[in-house]
Design an enzyme around this catalytic site. Structure first.
Site, PDB file in Angstrom:
ATOM      1  N   CYS A  68     -31.288  41.434  12.262  1.00 61.38           N
ATOM      2  CA  CYS A  68     -31.102  40.960  10.883  1.00 61.38           C
ATOM      3  C   CYS A  68     -29.712  41.194  10.290  1.00 61.38           C
ATOM      4  CB  CYS A  68     -32.138  41.560   9.928  1.00 61.38           C
ATOM      5  SG  CYS A  68     -33.827  41.073  10.264  1.00 61.38           S
ATOM      6  N   ASP A  69     -28.778  41.822  11.014  1.00 55.45           N
ATOM      7  CA  ASP A  69     -27.460  42.046  10.421  1.00 55.45           C
ATOM      8  C   ASP A  69     -26.371  42.111  11.495  1.00 55.45           C
ATOM      9  OD1 ASP A  69     -25.792  42.266   8.227  1.00 55.45           O
ATOM     10  OD2 ASP A  69     -26.047  44.429   8.009  1.00 55.45           O
ATOM     11  N   ILE A  70     -26.262  41.060  12.290  1.00 54.53           N
ATOM     12  CA  ILE A  70     -25.240  40.982  13.322  1.00 54.53           C
ATOM     13  C   ILE A  70     -23.918  40.595  12.670  1.00 54.53           C
ATOM     14  CG2 ILE A  70     -24.559  39.912  15.506  1.00 54.53           C
ATOM     15  CD1 ILE A  70     -27.169  41.462  15.676  1.00 54.53           C
ATOM     16  N   ASN A 102     -20.826  45.998  12.505  1.00 60.52           N
ATOM     17  CA  ASN A 102     -21.934  46.673  13.183  1.00 60.52           C
ATOM     18  C   ASN A 102     -21.801  46.661  14.708  1.00 60.52           C
ATOM     19  OD1 ASN A 102     -23.096  47.283  10.747  1.00 60.52           O
ATOM     20  ND2 ASN A 102     -24.475  45.529  10.741  1.00 60.52           N
ATOM     21  N   THR A 135     -25.970  39.612   5.887  1.00 61.17           N
ATOM     22  CA  THR A 135     -24.726  39.621   5.124  1.00 61.17           C
ATOM     23  C   THR A 135     -24.248  38.202   4.908  1.00 61.17           C
ATOM     24  OG1 THR A 135     -24.141  41.767   6.100  1.00 61.17           O
ATOM     25  CG2 THR A 135     -22.342  40.469   5.155  1.00 61.17           C
TER      26      THR A 135
END
Length: 232
Positions: free
Chosen positions: A51-53, A57, A97
């Site tokens: 959910c947040d690649i 990160n 994001t």
């Protein structure tokens, strides 16, 4: 991690901090992330959506091996772990994001491993063009996806991050014919293939995106072709 995160390498705050990643290093990073997502999506007993690649990160160790971090937004799909298409289930609202989150999330669509694939496609294009998806160049009617898609295949060299070649054969002051002459035909074909994969992963409709099962083998084959071209 000793080498911080990928964002710091792609977008250093000052010129003094700037260190370029070679094409092979960028390719290795992409494949490291692809390997992690392949495990999360297809090999875990319970499918996991990250959910947040995004570059912040992606953590880099002393050898620039990439590690996928920040699992604060992950979603598990235990009740569907044996389903043939675990990407179809269970939405909990907008995830991720701006610039990297799949567009369907903003419309309340279900969480999906294909949402991760959208983010992964954006990541590929950012790594090889050096442009964030939120770059001011992309006004409301444009996007990083559109920027890359319209350049392929003929104008691929115009959109590539030129610092990717500095660490291999050239100095930062080298431009013009010498720069373009350093790129072999096979290397250019590989770069087109990488960016085409990014475009395919970040298609507007989830139905049109590739899965990591399809992408991982494609990327490893491209890397082998690049290595052979460099050795030739």
């Amino acid at each position: 991690m000793p080498n911080g995160n990928l964002d710091g390498w792609l977008h250093p705050e000052t010129e003094i901090q700037k260190s370029s990643l070679t094409i092979i290093q960028r390719m290795n990073i992409i494949i490291d992330v692809a390997s992690a997502l392949h495990y999360l999506h297809h090999q875990c007993p319970t499918p996991i959506i990250h959910c947040d690649i995004k570059p912040q990160n992606i953590l880099l160790d002393e050898d620039l091996t990439a590690h996928l971090g920040d699992f604060g937004l992950v979603r598990l799909l235990p009740e569907f772990s044996n389903a043939p298409e675990p990407h179809l289930f269970s939405s909990l609202g907008v995830m991720g994001t701006i610039g990297y989150a799949a567009p369907e999330y903003g419309m309340g669509s279900k969480l999906s491993i294909l949402g991760d694939m959208y983010s992964f496609g954006i990541l590929i294009m950012e790594i090889f063009t050096g442009r964030r998806p939120t770059d001011p160049l992309f006004h409301p009617s444009s996007s990083l996806h559109h920027f890359v898609e319209t350049a392929l295949p003929e104008n691929v060299m115009e959109i590539l991050d030129k610092t990717a070649f500095h660490g291999e054969k050239m100095s930062k002051a080298t431009y013009g014919e010498e720069y373009w002459a350093s790129i072999k035909k096979e290397q250019m074909e590989c770069l087109v293939g990488i960016l085409e994969t990014g475009v395919a992963c970040s298609a507007e409709s989830p139905r049109d995106r590739l899965t990591m099962r399809q992408v991982y083998s494609k990327l490893t084959a491209i890397r082998e072709k690049i290595l052979r071209a460099e050795d030739a």
